[in-house]
Design a protein around this motif. Structure first.
Motif, mmCIF file in Angstrom:
data_model
loop_
_atom_site.group_PDB
_atom_site.id
_atom_site.type_symbol
_atom_site.label_atom_id
_atom_site.label_comp_id
_atom_site.label_asym_id
_atom_site.label_seq_id
_atom_site.Cartn_x
_atom_site.Cartn_y
_atom_site.Cartn_z
ATOM 1 N N LEU A 166 3.002 4.117 5.072
ATOM 2 C CA LEU A 166 1.995 5.058 4.604
ATOM 3 C C LEU A 166 2.313 5.521 3.196
ATOM 4 C CD1 LEU A 166 1.475 7.211 7.823
ATOM 5 C CD2 LEU A 166 -0.136 5.579 6.819
ATOM 6 N N SER A 167 3.563 5.782 2.917
ATOM 7 C CA SER A 167 3.962 6.210 1.588
ATOM 8 C C SER A 167 3.684 5.121 0.563
ATOM 9 C CB SER A 167 5.454 6.576 1.575
ATOM 10 O OG SER A 167 5.710 7.651 2.450
ATOM 11 N N GLN A 169 1.390 2.749 0.762
ATOM 12 C CA GLN A 169 -0.055 2.635 0.572
ATOM 13 C C GLN A 169 -0.566 3.748 -0.339
ATOM 14 O OE1 GLN A 169 -2.226 0.141 1.593
ATOM 15 N NE2 GLN A 169 -3.493 1.261 0.122
ATOM 16 N N THR A 170 -0.050 4.948 -0.142
ATOM 17 C CA THR A 170 -0.450 6.064 -0.998
ATOM 18 C C THR A 170 -0.055 5.804 -2.447
ATOM 19 O OG1 THR A 170 -0.224 7.631 0.819
ATOM 20 C CG2 THR A 170 -0.160 8.534 -1.400
ATOM 21 N N THR A 173 -2.292 3.042 -4.046
ATOM 22 C CA THR A 173 -3.643 3.568 -4.246
ATOM 23 C C THR A 173 -3.669 4.493 -5.456
ATOM 24 O OG1 THR A 173 -4.135 3.444 -1.890
ATOM 25 C CG2 THR A 173 -5.519 4.893 -3.206
ATOM 26 N N LYS A 174 -2.645 5.319 -5.566
ATOM 27 C CA LYS A 174 -2.547 6.227 -6.706
ATOM 28 C C LYS A 174 -2.335 5.439 -8.003
ATOM 29 C CE LYS A 174 -0.092 10.407 -8.191
ATOM 30 N NZ LYS A 174 0.993 11.363 -7.866
ATOM 31 N N VAL A 196 4.053 7.127 -9.982
ATOM 32 C CA VAL A 196 4.019 7.125 -8.512
ATOM 33 C C VAL A 196 5.418 7.148 -7.899
ATOM 34 C CG1 VAL A 196 1.769 6.022 -8.422
ATOM 35 C CG2 VAL A 196 3.799 4.584 -8.453
#
Length: 279
Positions: A166-167, A169-170, A173-174, A196
């Motif tokens: 999840l980290s 992917q975040t 995306t950022k 990031v």
């Protein structure tokens, strides 16, 4: 305030510490009555004696000294050595003694390599804030400290595979949004990675897995897409468009555009079926 903190931590001090190869870093056996110390090793290695036990810490490791615990610190002079330090008091974590971040039987030296860029960035921001010399009421050091402690706590205790995905992917995306908004700037992979909190190589790997191209290739594609839009919908000259999408050299822009689209900018404009108009 985070729900794991019953009492908001207070920063005693923060410093970024650097030694060149050949220069020693030594703190003799000592303890603190009511302060917890946290160290992040950024470069090199050091030996620590904590509560009578020897530990070796290397780059990417965190070292925790709880109150009243005797400890001694000595760096290895064969190579450069750098670490970040923060002293904390008034910390109360659920289920732990005052000014404790770990259980008493947990190892005081552990790796945070899965979250190293984020933790390093927060330490540096904390040190920068302290060095600015603002009055306490005007600083964000308390919030930065709480963020840092949360990152260390969850990296130590909750770094599961699902959380890491999840980290990641975040982060990508950022990174993608950052590129989309700044494609016209002279972006570097380090600049994007710093934004990031990832290393350049890690970001490139994650980004390529997700989107099939590197961050820089994605940025170039955004430039070409924007240039096509300008060519079709405006009467800006090729030279103006080149500058608008981030190219100082018109020749470099034309060559890249043709290589990417198969057409020169002027040719694409002529072939467009949409009428030209000023925006």
């Amino acid at each position: 305030m985070s729900p794991i903190f019953f009492k908001r931590p207070v920063l005693e001090g923060a410093i970024a510490f650097h030694r060149k190869a050949g220069e020693s870093c030594y703190f003799p056996l000592h303890r603190h009555e009511a302060i917890m110390e946290i160290l992040f090793i950024a470069e090199g290695a050091a030996d620590y004696w904590i509560d009578g036990k020897h530990y070796e810490a290397r780059a990417g490791d965190m070292v925790i000294f709880h109150p009243l615990v005797w400890h001694e610190e000595r760096s290895r002079i064969q190579a450069p050595f750098s670490f970040y330090y923060a002293g904390v008091h008034s910390l109360q974590v659920e289920g732990l003694p005052a000014n404790y971040l770990l259980e008493e039987d947990e190892q005081p030296v552990f790796s945070v390599s899965s979250n190293v860029e984020r933790i390093k960035h927060l330490f540096q921001e904390l040190c920068d804030e302290v060095n600015e010399g603002w009055s306490e009421a005007l600083t964000s050091s308390g919030l930065l400290l709480e963020l840092l402690l949360l990152e260390v706590h969850r990296t130590k205790h909750y770094a599961t595979g699902k959380t890491a995905r999840l980290s990641s992917q975040t982060a990508i995306t950022k990174a993608r949004r950052y590129i989309e908004e700044r494609y016209h700037e002279p972006l570097t992979i380090k600049q994007i990675a710093d934004h990031v909190y990832l290393s350049p190589s890690h970001l490139s790997h994650l980004f390529r897995d997700a989107y099939g191209e590197s961050p820089i290739q994605f940025a170039i594609r955004q430039r070409i897409h924007a240039a096509r839009r300008y060519l079709i919908t405006t009467e800006f000259s090729v030279e103006q468009i080149a500058r608008l999408v981030g190219y100082e050299s018109v020749t470099a822009f034309q060559n890249l555009f043709k290589k990417t689209t198969g057409l020169a900018p002027a040719t694409l404009r002529k072939k467009s079926l949409r009428p030209l108009h000023l925006q």
